[in-house]
Design a protein around this motif. Sequence first.
Motif, PDB file in Angstrom:
ATOM      1  N   TYR A  86       0.788  -1.242   0.000  1.00  0.00           N
ATOM      2  CA  TYR A  86       0.000   0.000   0.000  1.00  0.00           C
ATOM      3  C   TYR A  86       0.819   1.292   0.000  1.00  0.00           C
ATOM      4  N   GLY A  87       2.116   1.214   0.206  1.00  0.00           N
ATOM      5  CA  GLY A  87       2.939   2.433   0.233  1.00  0.00           C
ATOM      6  C   GLY A  87       3.736   2.501   1.520  1.00  0.00           C
ATOM      7  N   VAL A  88       5.058   2.423   1.390  1.00  0.00           N
ATOM      8  CA  VAL A  88       5.916   2.299   2.579  1.00  0.00           C
ATOM      9  C   VAL A  88       5.851   3.556   3.458  1.00  0.00           C
ATOM     10  N   MET A  89       6.056   4.719   2.872  1.00  0.00           N
ATOM     11  CA  MET A  89       6.095   5.929   3.709  1.00  0.00           C
ATOM     12  C   MET A  89       4.720   6.249   4.294  1.00  0.00           C
ATOM     13  N   ALA A  90       3.687   6.145   3.448  1.00  0.00           N
ATOM     14  CA  ALA A  90       2.334   6.420   3.945  1.00  0.00           C
ATOM     15  C   ALA A  90       1.983   5.439   5.068  1.00  0.00           C
ATOM     16  N   GLY A  91       2.384   4.191   4.881  1.00  0.00           N
ATOM     17  CA  GLY A  91       2.088   3.171   5.889  1.00  0.00           C
ATOM     18  C   GLY A  91       2.854   3.408   7.181  1.00  0.00           C
ATOM     19  N   CYS A  92       4.135   3.732   7.068  1.00  0.00           N
ATOM     20  CA  CYS A  92       4.938   3.999   8.273  1.00  0.00           C
ATOM     21  C   CYS A  92       4.348   5.189   9.031  1.00  0.00           C
ATOM     22  N   LYS A  93       3.884   6.192   8.288  1.00  0.00           N
ATOM     23  CA  LYS A  93       3.290   7.371   8.934  1.00  0.00           C
ATOM     24  C   LYS A  93       1.994   7.002   9.653  1.00  0.00           C
ATOM     25  N   THR A  94       1.208   6.140   9.032  1.00  0.00           N
ATOM     26  CA  THR A  94      -0.032   5.677   9.671  1.00  0.00           C
ATOM     27  C   THR A  94       0.282   4.994  11.002  1.00  0.00           C
ATOM     28  N   ILE A  95       1.288   4.145  10.983  1.00  0.00           N
ATOM     29  CA  ILE A  95       1.625   3.375  12.193  1.00  0.00           C
ATOM     30  C   ILE A  95       2.119   4.309  13.300  1.00  0.00           C
ATOM     31  N   LEU A  96       3.033   5.217  12.952  1.00  0.00           N
ATOM     32  CA  LEU A  96       3.576   6.116  13.978  1.00  0.00           C
ATOM     33  C   LEU A  96       2.499   7.047  14.531  1.00  0.00           C
ATOM     34  N   THR A  97       1.603   7.491  13.659  1.00  0.00           N
ATOM     35  CA  THR A  97       0.505   8.349  14.122  1.00  0.00           C
ATOM     36  C   THR A  97      -0.334   7.570  15.139  1.00  0.00           C
ATOM     37  N   SER A  98      -0.576   6.294  14.835  1.00  0.00           N
ATOM     38  CA  SER A  98      -1.374   5.465  15.762  1.00  0.00           C
ATOM     39  C   SER A  98      -0.638   5.234  17.079  1.00  0.00           C
ATOM     40  N   MET A  99       0.697   5.383  17.045  1.00  0.00           N
ATOM     41  CA  MET A  99       1.501   5.200  18.263  1.00  0.00           C
ATOM     42  C   MET A  99       1.669   6.519  19.025  1.00  0.00           C
ATOM     43  N   GLY A 100       1.072   7.587  18.527  1.00  0.00           N
ATOM     44  CA  GLY A 100       1.084   8.846  19.280  1.00  0.00           C
ATOM     45  C   GLY A 100       2.024   9.922  18.753  1.00  0.00           C
ATOM     46  N   ASP A 143      -2.212   8.866   0.454  1.00  0.00           N
ATOM     47  CA  ASP A 143      -2.405   8.228   1.755  1.00  0.00           C
ATOM     48  C   ASP A 143      -3.097   6.869   1.578  1.00  0.00           C
ATOM     49  N   LEU A 144      -3.074   6.080   2.631  1.00  0.00           N
ATOM     50  CA  LEU A 144      -3.790   4.802   2.602  1.00  0.00           C
ATOM     51  C   LEU A 144      -5.290   5.041   2.781  1.00  0.00           C
ATOM     52  N   THR A 145      -6.106   4.144   2.256  1.00  0.00           N
ATOM     53  CA  THR A 145      -7.550   4.209   2.527  1.00  0.00           C
ATOM     54  C   THR A 145      -7.778   3.698   3.951  1.00  0.00           C
ATOM     55  N   ASP A 146      -8.974   3.922   4.469  1.00  0.00           N
ATOM     56  CA  ASP A 146      -9.278   3.455   5.829  1.00  0.00           C
ATOM     57  C   ASP A 146      -9.148   1.933   5.928  1.00  0.00           C
ATOM     58  N   ALA A 147      -9.589   1.233   4.906  1.00  0.00           N
ATOM     59  CA  ALA A 147      -9.511  -0.239   4.929  1.00  0.00           C
ATOM     60  C   ALA A 147      -8.050  -0.700   4.936  1.00  0.00           C
ATOM     61  N   GLN A 148      -7.226  -0.014   4.154  1.00  0.00           N
ATOM     62  CA  GLN A 148      -5.800  -0.368   4.115  1.00  0.00           C
ATOM     63  C   GLN A 148      -5.135  -0.083   5.472  1.00  0.00           C
ATOM     64  N   LYS A 149      -5.512   1.039   6.074  1.00  0.00           N
ATOM     65  CA  LYS A 149      -4.958   1.378   7.399  1.00  0.00           C
ATOM     66  C   LYS A 149      -5.312   0.296   8.420  1.00  0.00           C
ATOM     67  N   THR A 150      -6.554  -0.148   8.372  1.00  0.00           N
ATOM     68  CA  THR A 150      -7.002  -1.178   9.311  1.00  0.00           C
ATOM     69  C   THR A 150      -6.206  -2.465   9.103  1.00  0.00           C
ATOM     70  N   LEU A 162      -3.252  -2.784   7.833  1.00  0.00           N
ATOM     71  CA  LEU A 162      -1.867  -2.561   8.263  1.00  0.00           C
ATOM     72  C   LEU A 162      -1.741  -2.584   9.792  1.00  0.00           C
ATOM     73  N   LEU A 163      -2.624  -1.870  10.460  1.00  0.00           N
ATOM     74  CA  LEU A 163      -2.530  -1.806  11.934  1.00  0.00           C
ATOM     75  C   LEU A 163      -2.818  -3.172  12.555  1.00  0.00           C
ATOM     76  N   ASN A 164      -3.666  -3.949  11.913  1.00  0.00           N
ATOM     77  CA  ASN A 164      -3.897  -5.332  12.379  1.00  0.00           C
ATOM     78  C   ASN A 164      -2.623  -6.158  12.239  1.00  0.00           C
ATOM     79  N   ALA A 165      -1.941  -5.981  11.111  1.00  0.00           N
ATOM     80  CA  ALA A 165      -0.675  -6.744  10.905  1.00  0.00           C
ATOM     81  C   ALA A 165       0.345  -6.353  11.966  1.00  0.00           C
ATOM     82  N   VAL A 166       0.390  -5.070  12.314  1.00  0.00           N
ATOM     83  CA  VAL A 166       1.317  -4.615  13.359  1.00  0.00           C
ATOM     84  C   VAL A 166       0.946  -5.270  14.698  1.00  0.00           C
ATOM     85  N   ARG A 167      -0.339  -5.226  15.025  1.00  0.00           N
ATOM     86  CA  ARG A 167      -0.798  -5.783  16.307  1.00  0.00           C
ATOM     87  C   ARG A 167      -0.502  -7.285  16.388  1.00  0.00           C
TER      88      ARG A 167
END
Length: 296
Positions: free
Chosen positions: A252-266, A278-285, A287-292
């Motif tokens: 889905y996009g390395v930089m956009a994805g890394c930014k999504t993850i860090l934003t979710s981490m505060g 940017d990632l779509t909401d479904a893509q963000k979900t 990605l964050l599931n894969a991180v979790r």
Amino acid sequence: MCFEMIEKFKGVFPALLTPFDTEGNVNFNSLKKLVESLLSQGVSGFYVDGSTGEAFLLSMEERKAVIKAVAEYNQGRGVLIAQVGCISTKDAIELAKAAEESGYDAISSVAPFYYKFSFAQIKKYYFDIVDAVRIPMIIYNIPVFSGVNLSVEQMGEFLKDPRFIGVKHTSSDYFAMRQFKTAFPDKVMFNGFDETFLAGLSMGAEAAIGSTYNFMAPSFIRILELFHSGNIKEAAALQERVDRVITVLCKYGVMAGCKTILTSMGIPMGVVRAPFTDLTDAQKTELLNAVRENLG
Ligand code: MN9
């Protein structure tokens, strides 16, 4: 032979992301937070204004401002490398001087790109930069983006000069990395693709620079420790886990994805600069599931 550069530059270096605010300007508050957080996680230092930092989408003024700001936030704690590569030698020298003024330990540069410059022109580009400053150069070898694939002989033209201290090898050609290392054992090999970090260690890398160390540096620091203690099975199992996350990022996009993850981490990172999207909401979900699931 002197191995002091390897001692200095070994370990994990995040290729720092560039956070943006809601107006799309560099968000220095978040940049400061990111630097502080990563230092507390045990990174060796930072690679500033690289591909991950969207450097080729930043203005010269923004690139210089980021170089300066990171040095201020770092306060001598991490080892600092500024990626100064530009298509123009003049601009690259301007950035190299900015890095030197801010006390950077080294500069790094991608080969000049877009036009098919000859090797003689590429060589002159690098030597003009190192002649202009007193800090050493790490060659940024990224054939997939630059279109320049330096042969082992051509790399030797740089590495035999003491001012060229290493290679950031963002290529899956690990045989080439091994050949650079065999010919120049005192030079630092930085692994470029995070997804093959462990492979890189086994082919001569003692350091790594990458995007995903912005949010999962501890996993890679652990892989490095496991590798050095000979615990290869456990290292490979951890590599497999981080690669599950990187698979989604690459989709889905390395930089956009890394930014999504860090934003979710505060740490608010904003979105990537256009034409990146940017990632779509479904893509963000996803990605964050894969991180979790893999890093949790
Ligand atoms: O600096 C990064 N490469 C680029 C190294 O940004 C082109 C890597 O960290 C990759 O983003 C990562 C995903 O392929 O390995």
